[in-house]
Design a protein around this motif. Structure first.
Motif, PDB file in Angstrom:
ATOM      1  N   TYR A  69       0.812  -1.220   0.000  1.00 58.78           N
ATOM      2  CA  TYR A  69       0.000   0.000   0.000  1.00 58.78           C
ATOM      3  C   TYR A  69       0.844   1.268   0.000  1.00 58.78           C
ATOM      4  O   TYR A  69       0.616   2.150  -0.837  1.00 58.78           O
ATOM      5  N   GLY A  72       2.385   1.526  -3.362  1.00 56.97           N
ATOM      6  CA  GLY A  72       1.368   1.817  -4.371  1.00 56.97           C
ATOM      7  C   GLY A  72       0.904   3.260  -4.313  1.00 56.97           C
ATOM      8  O   GLY A  72       0.704   3.897  -5.350  1.00 56.97           O
ATOM      9  N   ASP A  76       1.326   6.158  -7.307  1.00 61.72           N
ATOM     10  CA  ASP A  76       0.176   6.856  -7.891  1.00 61.72           C
ATOM     11  C   ASP A  76       0.471   8.321  -8.212  1.00 61.72           C
ATOM     12  O   ASP A  76      -0.282   8.957  -8.951  1.00 61.72           O
ATOM     13  N   ARG A  80       6.731   5.906 -11.928  1.00 59.83           N
ATOM     14  CA  ARG A  80       6.455   4.501 -11.683  1.00 59.83           C
ATOM     15  C   ARG A  80       7.557   3.576 -12.181  1.00 59.83           C
ATOM     16  O   ARG A  80       7.854   2.548 -11.557  1.00 59.83           O
ATOM     17  N   PRO A 123       1.986  -2.884  -8.234  1.00 55.82           N
ATOM     18  CA  PRO A 123       1.168  -1.655  -8.252  1.00 55.82           C
ATOM     19  C   PRO A 123       1.609  -0.663  -9.322  1.00 55.82           C
ATOM     20  O   PRO A 123       0.771  -0.044  -9.997  1.00 55.82           O
ATOM     21  N   SER A 127      -0.417   0.029 -13.349  1.00 57.77           N
ATOM     22  CA  SER A 127      -0.766   1.388 -13.739  1.00 57.77           C
ATOM     23  C   SER A 127      -0.068   1.788 -15.041  1.00 57.77           C
ATOM     24  O   SER A 127      -0.672   2.422 -15.913  1.00 57.77           O
ATOM     25  N   GLY A 370      -2.611   2.295  -8.017  1.00 59.39           N
ATOM     26  CA  GLY A 370      -1.576   1.645  -7.228  1.00 59.39           C
ATOM     27  C   GLY A 370      -2.084   1.244  -5.855  1.00 59.39           C
ATOM     28  O   GLY A 370      -1.797   0.142  -5.362  1.00 59.39           O
ATOM     29  N   GLN A 371      -2.842   2.136  -5.217  1.00 60.42           N
ATOM     30  CA  GLN A 371      -3.365   1.858  -3.882  1.00 60.42           C
ATOM     31  C   GLN A 371      -4.394   0.741  -3.909  1.00 60.42           C
ATOM     32  O   GLN A 371      -4.379  -0.159  -3.053  1.00 60.42           O
ATOM     33  N   SER A 373      -4.719  -1.637  -6.234  1.00 65.04           N
ATOM     34  CA  SER A 373      -4.037  -2.886  -6.573  1.00 65.04           C
ATOM     35  C   SER A 373      -3.318  -3.466  -5.362  1.00 65.04           C
ATOM     36  O   SER A 373      -3.364  -4.680  -5.120  1.00 65.04           O
ATOM     37  N   ALA A 374      -2.657  -2.589  -4.599  1.00 62.57           N
ATOM     38  CA  ALA A 374      -1.863  -3.062  -3.472  1.00 62.57           C
ATOM     39  C   ALA A 374      -2.724  -3.491  -2.291  1.00 62.57           C
ATOM     40  O   ALA A 374      -2.537  -4.585  -1.745  1.00 62.57           O
TER      41      ALA A 374
END
Length: 449
Positions: A69, A72, A76, A80, A123, A127, A370-371, A373-374
């Protein structure tokens, strides 16, 4: 300043997927090489089956899950590709550290380090791919990337089998600077080395323009307040709950089988570990990778015909296809029959994994990918799948069936139960998923393009 998102050429987006897939393959090789070294580790280090399962599962999964998290969230709003590069460097160093361990706790800490490094990859990669690919090819693009899981699994078994074949009954080694190591520890050095080459390849990947933004299309990307993330999760909680339960249970089956199948072939049929690793690695490489790509291809075809929830529908039916072969292959009378039944089990259990990712990307805004997904995919799936799957098989073998030779019955029980629960949860998630897609269209998506 607002500008239109660029349209990337097919060569560009498939090249990016190829490089990221190589990273994913390497990550799975580095995390999975342990599975083929179970017997020599037990012999040289004196570990029990349960301790081995903790090294493979819990030690890796806890930090892999919990670090996802914050990494991720950082991905975001930051570069990346750079996040991926740092992760590759760290997990490669920690994999090499596994070749230097002297006891259980040093091994445990090294495996935790591998998990921390690998937490940076997915993450950011999800993206990146979503921003490069057109929507009508997204499921195939992400499925191609996720093929790296089974290709990595397969290659780790083949590489491990090759290393074990070369070292055979070689005595312990005394290496310059490093000192005394067991012969099997060389495998960790071998699989860690390609990380340096991968870092050079990542230099050729450009950070893509962020499309599908929650707050418009200017070039300045700022972190979204946590309250907006919380509101988005609350609006879609049924979808996330079913998704996490379904793929978490499927992960229990996949990871439980992945760790113990080579040992099952040696304990049940008397195969050597080299024979078991070569056979199982080949099946994973061919039918696992083929299953993932086929799942994405089917979902894209149905989505093109107007079935917007095709990703979750396809995943649910693939979980159904896993049920019988997962329960049956450990009970076969011969190794050849077990491998034959293993083929559809690997194919159907692999097919949903690209769809697990692409389904979430369909309704998640860029600044939250990202958040989401994580925390809502990788965290529950890996904590449940990797953290519980291998240990559940070990506990059933040792505490319920009572003998190492009964590993096959524990695998059959876990395969059947986990696959059935996964199918039920994914079918229950189809309606909430459809509502999430409609919610996305009605709120952020059309305005953010």
């Amino acid at each position: 300043m607002k500008r239109e998102p660029p349209t990337y050429r097919p060569f560009q987006y498939w090249y990016v997927v190829a490089v990221l897939m190589l990273a994913y393959i390497l990550s799975y090789v580095d995390r999975s090489i342990l599975t083929l070294l179970v017997d020599p580790i037990r012999t040289d280090m004196g570990f029990s089956d349960f301790q081995i399962s903790l090294l493979h599962g819990f030690a890796f999964a806890v930090f892999y899950s919990f670090m996802g998290y914050p990494i991720g969230r950082y991905a975001d709003s930051h570069h990346r590709v750079g996040v991926v590069a740092v992760g590759v460097a760290f997990w490669s160093l920690m994999t090499a550290a596994c070749g230097l361990v002297k006891n259980f706790w040093s091994f445990f800490l090294a495996r935790m380090g591998v998990g921390i490094g690998e937490a940076a990859l997915n993450p950011a990669a999800y993206s990146i791919i979503t921003d490069y690919f057109p929507e009508d090819k997204l499921a195939r693009g992400i499925s191609t990337y996720v093929m790296g899981t089974y290709m990595g699994f397969g290659i780790s078994y083949l590489v491990g089998a090759g290393v074990l074949s070369l070292i055979g009954d070689s005595p312990d080694l005394h290496l310059p600077v490093i000192g005394h190591v067991h012969a099997w520890q060389v495998a960790f050095f071998v699989v860690a080395a390609p990380g340096a080459l991968l870092l050079l390849l990542l230099l050729t990947v450009r950070e893509p323009y962020r499309k599908g933004r929650l707050h418009g299309g200017n070039d300045t990307v700022k972190p979204v307040p946590f309250r907006e993330f919380r509101q988005f999760v609350a609006a879609n909680w049924r979808t996330f709950a079913c998704h996490a339960c379904g793929f978490g249970c499927l992960g229990v089956m996949v990871n439980g089988m992945a760790l113990w199948t080579p040992s099952f072939l040696t304990r049940t049929y008397g195969w050597t570990i080299v024979e078991a690793g070569t056979a199982y690695g080949t099946i994973l490489l061919i039918f696992g990778a083929g299953g993932i790509y086929t799942g994405g291809w089917i979902a894209d075809k149905f989505r093109a015909r107007g079935h917007e929830s095709s990703a979750l529908i396809t995943a649910a039916w693939c979980a159904v296809g896993t049920l019988l072969p997962a329960a049956a292959f450990p009970l076969m009378a011969t190794a050849e029959a077990a491998l034959l039944v293993m083929v559809p089990m690997v194919f159907f259990s692999a097919a949903p994994w690209g769809l697990a990712v692409s389904s979430l990307q369909q309704f998640t805004p860029n600044e939250l990918r990202g958040q989401v997904s994580a925390l809502l995919y990788l965290f529950p799936v890996n904590l449940i799948g990797i953290g519980i799957g291998p240990s559940l098989v070990a506990v059933l073998t040792e505490q319920v069936f009572g003998h190492p030779e009964d590993l096959r019955y524990a695998m059959a029980a876990v395969g059947l139960g986990a696959s059935a629960l996964a199918a039920c949860a994914l079918f229950l998630g189809i309606k909430p998923f459809e509502k999430s897609l409609h919610f996305a269209k009605d709120t952020w998506k059309s305005a953010a393009k």
